[in-house]
Design an enzyme around this catalytic site. Structure first.
Site, PDB file in Angstrom:
ATOM      1  N   HIS A 375       0.795  -1.227   0.000  1.00 12.58           N
ATOM      2  CA  HIS A 375       0.000   0.000   0.000  1.00 12.58           C
ATOM      3  C   HIS A 375       0.822   1.269   0.000  1.00 12.58           C
ATOM      4  O   HIS A 375       0.246   2.360  -0.001  1.00 12.58           O
ATOM      5  CB  HIS A 375      -0.917   0.044   1.238  1.00 12.58           C
ATOM      6  CG  HIS A 375      -2.116  -0.834   1.123  1.00 12.58           C
ATOM      7  ND1 HIS A 375      -3.307  -0.411   0.589  1.00 12.58           N
ATOM      8  CD2 HIS A 375      -2.307  -2.125   1.469  1.00 12.58           C
ATOM      9  CE1 HIS A 375      -4.183  -1.392   0.625  1.00 12.58           C
ATOM     10  NE2 HIS A 375      -3.600  -2.450   1.145  1.00 12.58           N
ATOM     11  N   LYS A 566      -9.243  14.018   3.717  1.00 11.50           N
ATOM     12  CA  LYS A 566      -8.343  12.861   3.771  1.00 11.50           C
ATOM     13  C   LYS A 566      -7.434  13.084   4.966  1.00 11.50           C
ATOM     14  O   LYS A 566      -7.424  14.171   5.546  1.00 11.50           O
ATOM     15  CB  LYS A 566      -7.523  12.738   2.484  1.00 11.50           C
ATOM     16  CG  LYS A 566      -6.896  14.077   2.038  1.00 11.50           C
ATOM     17  CD  LYS A 566      -6.123  13.960   0.730  1.00 11.50           C
ATOM     18  CE  LYS A 566      -6.968  13.906  -0.498  1.00 11.50           C
ATOM     19  NZ  LYS A 566      -6.935  12.601  -1.162  1.00 11.50           N
ATOM     20  N   ARG A 567      -6.671  12.059   5.359  1.00 10.98           N
ATOM     21  CA  ARG A 567      -5.722  12.278   6.431  1.00 10.98           C
ATOM     22  C   ARG A 567      -4.803  13.464   6.087  1.00 10.98           C
ATOM     23  O   ARG A 567      -4.508  13.709   4.917  1.00 10.98           O
ATOM     24  CB  ARG A 567      -4.874  11.006   6.663  1.00 10.98           C
ATOM     25  CG  ARG A 567      -5.624   9.885   7.331  1.00 10.98           C
ATOM     26  CD  ARG A 567      -6.103  10.254   8.723  1.00 10.98           C
ATOM     27  NE  ARG A 567      -4.996  10.359   9.651  1.00 10.98           N
ATOM     28  CZ  ARG A 567      -4.790   9.522  10.676  1.00 10.98           C
ATOM     29  NH1 ARG A 567      -5.624   8.533  10.918  1.00 10.98           N
ATOM     30  NH2 ARG A 567      -3.763   9.689  11.465  1.00 10.98           N
ATOM     31  N   LYS A 572       0.241  14.654   0.935  1.00 17.53           N
ATOM     32  CA  LYS A 572      -1.078  14.933   0.351  1.00 17.53           C
ATOM     33  C   LYS A 572      -1.263  16.433   0.067  1.00 17.53           C
ATOM     34  O   LYS A 572      -2.185  16.824  -0.627  1.00 17.53           O
ATOM     35  CB  LYS A 572      -2.178  14.422   1.279  1.00 17.53           C
ATOM     36  CG  LYS A 572      -2.249  12.888   1.375  1.00 17.53           C
ATOM     37  CD  LYS A 572      -3.336  12.449   2.342  1.00 17.53           C
ATOM     38  CE  LYS A 572      -3.400  10.942   2.554  1.00 17.53           C
ATOM     39  NZ  LYS A 572      -4.225  10.251   1.532  1.00 17.53           N
ATOM     40  N   THR A 674      -8.666   6.474  -2.599  1.00 17.58           N
ATOM     41  CA  THR A 674     -10.030   6.013  -2.873  1.00 17.58           C
ATOM     42  C   THR A 674     -11.008   7.167  -2.692  1.00 17.58           C
ATOM     43  O   THR A 674     -12.099   7.138  -3.252  1.00 17.58           O
ATOM     44  CB  THR A 674     -10.433   4.848  -1.944  1.00 17.58           C
ATOM     45  OG1 THR A 674     -10.126   5.212  -0.597  1.00 17.58           O
ATOM     46  CG2 THR A 674      -9.724   3.570  -2.315  1.00 17.58           C
ATOM     47  N   LYS A 678     -14.542   8.141  -4.697  1.00 15.62           N
ATOM     48  CA  LYS A 678     -15.833   8.406  -4.063  1.00 15.62           C
ATOM     49  C   LYS A 678     -16.349   9.790  -4.467  1.00 15.62           C
ATOM     50  O   LYS A 678     -17.541   9.970  -4.709  1.00 15.62           O
ATOM     51  CB  LYS A 678     -15.693   8.294  -2.537  1.00 15.62           C
ATOM     52  CG  LYS A 678     -15.450   6.859  -2.078  1.00 15.62           C
ATOM     53  CD  LYS A 678     -15.275   6.739  -0.566  1.00 15.62           C
ATOM     54  CE  LYS A 678     -13.849   6.991  -0.137  1.00 15.62           C
ATOM     55  NZ  LYS A 678     -13.625   6.734   1.309  1.00 15.62           N
TER      56      LYS A 678
HETATM   57  C1  LIG Z   1     -12.197   7.100   1.624  1.00 12.64           C
HETATM   58  C2  LIG Z   1     -11.752   7.527   2.955  1.00 12.64           C
HETATM   59  C3  LIG Z   1     -10.398   7.812   3.176  1.00 12.64           C
HETATM   60  C4  LIG Z   1      -9.356   7.722   2.085  1.00 12.64           C
HETATM   61  O1  LIG Z   1      -9.254   8.976   1.451  1.00 12.64           O
HETATM   62  P1  LIG Z   1      -8.030   9.308   0.452  1.00 12.64           P
HETATM   63  O2  LIG Z   1      -8.432  10.614  -0.151  1.00 12.64           O
HETATM   64  O3  LIG Z   1      -7.997   8.213  -0.558  1.00 12.64           O
HETATM   65  O4  LIG Z   1      -6.808   9.408   1.268  1.00 12.64           O
HETATM   66  C5  LIG Z   1     -10.008   8.209   4.433  1.00 12.64           C
HETATM   67  N1  LIG Z   1     -10.901   8.327   5.433  1.00 12.64           N
HETATM   68  C6  LIG Z   1     -12.207   8.082   5.252  1.00 12.64           C
HETATM   69  C7  LIG Z   1     -13.149   8.253   6.407  1.00 12.64           C
HETATM   70  C8  LIG Z   1     -12.681   7.656   4.019  1.00 12.64           C
HETATM   71  O5  LIG Z   1     -13.978   7.377   3.866  1.00 12.64           O
END
Ligand SMILES: *Cc1c(COP(=O)(O)O)cnc(C)c1O
Length: 832
Positions: A375, A566-567, A572, A674, A678
């Protein structure tokens, strides 16, 4: 809302009598079930029931229906020729279960009808989220369980039942404040404790050799202590599939809650301490994302759940009348990153030490059992354990790792004689300085397949991370691009858009996401565009209310919702987003009549509590928000919001309201992402770099419907190799220099010129993530975004096309690829 109960596809097949009266799906039977459970399980008279009671009663009724499907599948699951996948993951981030389970059972509308006017959404919103993961990795595991169930694959997700999940985040004075996540406090109706399947796990101590009754040389592990792992099962039901998978999470308990020997000696407190000590193992999730934590307890957690899970599989294998010779035919085990990689040594230990299997045979079985998903390429996230620590927690495993390594390196030597550098790189033991066990190397050596999580990432796994392993055996490397479940992230989160799509192309797309492509025909349809825009506006208005209630900031739902959730991590680049915001602010200050596209910038995300820079970035976002939101010169053209406590529940409200999705990581750093999928699935356009799955999203939606900027991964590598000097970019670009100077002036920090200096100094002096190089292309690209948003029709057309072309990013597609190419797994045939 229109009732869909007349539509046969939306309702799972009705169960046979006599179960029918107990677990039927009609509004009448559901109503009776809710009241039964309210009275008999929750123990509340109807008149005095509060919403929490109703939530419990409804959830229990839904669980009954899932359980019935789980039990009905028992024989199929346990047939002698059924192979199943065990998905080993230290994290699962499923999100609240009730809404999704209702959707998957196809009874949301019936439940609404059964509640006759009561607010189902209120009850759904009361559920605590199981925050048993940090972010993308845990969420991926949860999406895969949803798809495994939907596609009817036999599967178990194995993990840890953390008593405290990822911390709750609050913002105080602009800073992140962490509080413990007490998700179990209100009780958890979805789990069932299975004490009869508990396992005993050894930890610490030493090993001894002995000769067994057949004269064979054997090793025995004498531990310092033992803990008991008790499984808690949550069945996950598939979407209209009548099929379930199990999420089995292990909780640590003391071997004897009251050690009577100690008790009788009067050492009551000694016995209590032992209990507390043992139960620590599953106490809390380590809150680091993409950053390793070299703590003893973390290694113990990993071993604890892996040992319990492997023993559970052995138990199931033997119970089904098989021998361990066939273990790999009964189970394939997927390692979700290296967190469970110790499983390789544990299965060897079980087969060789406990079941006296010859090493070669055991190794063959082990290699045929495991596959490993990588990952990350970030060096700070690659797990390695100091040898002394590893040996003191797992003395026998250290011996086994040495033996695996010795045999492996002997093989390497015959193929590459004399290449000691290569051998040092391939070795499971890092001996370059202080000695470490490299978990990725252990996972590689012990697996038949390794995969990356997006095409670009999988290439980098071959060329950058494991080039020596790739030389050795290129066939072992695969790609499976991540996916997300459209059920939770469109069907459940965005009911408005779901209804619009259903009305247009029918409702089969939720289990066959490629069918969204039929929407392309409507992308230019003026009426459809109107509906599309209306729904987006409704979603934005709902989020605007949430923002106002939770932060007090009032935002305009007609402004461009520019979202980065995101985190928080330097790679990022949330701070690149902030540099753009300050750029716009500066322009408005210089030219008070400047017309720009009104925007709401929304941030969400947690920082690891020990990650100083990430926490400073949160403070910067909030500081800029405070200044900008209150400055009349901005004329409400810019609003900046940090929405605290980003989690799955909040994500479900955020994605449907996004116009613009920020996916701006330094190229080569984000394995897949991901969140990008979404957001696009909910009609957001992406501004992004050629990183992770962005590359494939752009390929799918078309370059003309994607805002691309920035260095490619090759350009970034070349720039670094040629000697990157971030200061040159800053000094060569007056606007950028102005932005940095504005931060350093103390404007956003009540005159404190030092507060953000660590951040700006890092950008000017090192800038590991190349913000200075990507700043100008990013700001220019954002200008194109602002311009494009003004052409409402064209923007809407692009938004529709984004959704129409997201079929590839369903987790159903990803799971099918794992099943076909890695697990060689067949789904159950549907019931007649
Ligand atoms: C999808 C999701 C992530 C991943 O987000 P990235 O933009 O891909 O880093 C992190 N936290 C939550 C709660 C999510 O639903």
């Amino acid at each position: 809302m229109a009732s869909k109960k007349s539509d046969p596809k939306k309702t799972a097949p009705a169960p046979d009598a006599p179960e029918h009266t107990r677990t039927g799906m009609s509004p009448e039977i559901l109503k009776a079930a809710f009241i039964d459970n309210l009275t008999l399980a929750v123990g509340r008279p109807l008149e005095t029931a509060v919403p929490e009671d109703w939530y419990q009663a409804i959830a229990l009724s839904v669980r009954d229906r899932i359980m019935q499907r789980w039990v009905r599948q028992f024989e199929k699951r346990n047939a002698p020729d059924v192979r199943q996948v065990a998905y080993l993951s230290a994290e699962f981030l499923p999100g609240p279960h009730l809404g999704n389970s209702l959707l998957n059972l196809g009874i949301t509308d019936n439940a609404r009808e059964a509640l006759a006017g009561q607010d189902l959404d209120l009850y759904i919103g009361l559920e605590e989220e199981p925050g048993l993961g940090n972010g993308g990795l845990g969420r991926l595991a949860a999406c895969y369980l949803d798809s495994l169930a939907t596609l009817r694959y036999p599967a178990t997700g194995y993990g840890i039942r953390y008593e405290f999940g990822i911390f709750d985040q609050a913002i105080k004075d602009g800073w992140q404040v962490e509080t413990t996540d007490k998700w179990l406090l209100p009780g958890n109706v979805w789990e069932i404790k299975r004490p009869n399947f508990a396992q005993v796990v050894k930890i610490g101590g030493h090993t001894e050799t002995f000769t067994d009754q057949h004269g064979a040389f054997r090793v025995r592990w004498i531990p310092d202590r033992v803990v008991v792992g008790v499984p808690y099962d949550t069945p996950i039901v598939g979407y209209l599939s009548d099929s379930c998978v199990l999420l089995r999470l292990w909780s640590a308990e003391a071997a004897q809650s009251f050690d009577f020997a100690d008790f009788n000696r009067g050492d009551y407190y000694g016995a209590v301490e032992e209990k507390v000590f043992s139960e620590n193992i599953s106490k809390v999730l380590y809150p680091n994302d993409e950053q390793l934590e070299g703590k003893r307890l973390r290694l113990e957690q990993q071993y604890f759940f892996v040992a319990c899970s492997i023993k559970d599989m052995i138990r199931l294998c033997l119970r089904r009348g098989s021998t361990l010779e066939r273990f790999h035919e009964m189970f394939c085990v997927q390692l979700n990153d290296t967190h469970p990689a110790i499983a390789v040594a544990e299965l060897m230990r079980q087969l060789v030490d406990k079941y006296a299997m010859p090493w070669e045979r055991a190794w063959d079985i082990t290699r045929r059992t495991f596959s490993y998903t990588n990952h990350t390429l970030l060096p700070e996230a690659l797990e390695k354990w100091p040898l002394p620590l590893f040996g003191s927690v797992l003395p026998r495993h250290l011996e086994i790792v040495y033996e695996i390594n010795r045999r492996f390196l002997d093989e390497v030597r015959t193929r590459f004689p004399g290449d000691e550098d290569k051998i040092a790189r391939l070795s499971i033991i890092d001996e370059s300085g202080e000695k470490y066990v490299r978990m990725a190397n252990l996972a590689m050596v012990g697996s038949h397949t390794v995969n990356g999580v997006a095409e670009l990432h999988s290439e980098l796994v071959k060329t950058q991370l494991f080039p020596d392993f790739h030389d050795l055996d290129p066939k072992r490397f695969q790609n499976v691009t991540n996916g997300v479940t459209p059920r939770r992230f469109l069907g459940l989160s965005n009911p408005g858009l779901t209804r619009l799509i259903d009305g247009c192309i029918g409702d089969s797309w939720l289990s066959d996401l490629d069918r969204l492509r039929e929407l392309e025909a409507f992308a230019g349809d003026a009426g459809f565009q109107q509906d599309w825009m209306r729904i987006k506006l409704e979603n934005k208005s709902r989020l605007a209310r949430i923002i106002r209630d939770r932060t007090g900031v009032v935002v305009d739902p007609t402004s461009l919702f520019d979202i980065q959730v995101k985190r928080i991590h330097e790679y990022k680049r949330q701070h690149l987003n902030v540099l753009h915001i300050i750029t716009l602010y500066q322009r408005l200050k210089h030219d008070p009549r400047l017309q720009i596209t009104p925007r709401t910038f929304l941030f969400g995300g947690k920082a690891a509590p020990g990650y100083y820079m990430a926490k400073l970035i949160i403070k910067l976002i909030n500081a800029v928000a405070d200044t900008v939101n209150q400055d009349p010169a901005v004329r409400d053209l810019i609003k900046v919001v940090f929405l605290p406590d980003y989690n799955v529940k909040h994500a479900q409200n955020i994605y449907p309201a996004a116009d613009l999705s920020e996916q701006i990581s330094t190229a080569g750093k984000e394995a897949s992402g991901t969140g990008n999928m979404k957001l696009s699935l909910n009609g957001a356009l992406t501004i992004g770099t050629l990183d992770g799955a962005n590359v494939e999203i752009r390929e799918e939606v078309g370059a003309e419907n994607f805002f691309l900027f920035g260095l490619t991964c090759e350009q970034a590598a070349r720039l670094r190799a040629d000697g990157y000097n971030p200061g040159d970019y800053c000094h060569g670009d007056p606007e950028l220099r102005g932005v940095i100077e504005l931060i350093d002036s103390g404007l956003f920090s009540h005159g404190d010129r030092e507060l953000f200096r660590p951040l700006t100094a890092h950008l000017l002096e090192r800038d590991d993530y190349l913000l200075m190089a990507d700043y100008r292309p990013y700001v220019n690209c954002q200008q194109q975004v602002g311009h494009a948003y003004r052409d409402c029709q064209h923007w809407t057309r692009m938004s529709i096309l984004n959704v129409a072309r997201m079929g590839k990013f369903s987790s159903d597609r990803a799971v099918r690829e794992y099943a076909a190419n890695i697990w060689k797994l067949k789904p159950f045939t549907p019931d007649p």
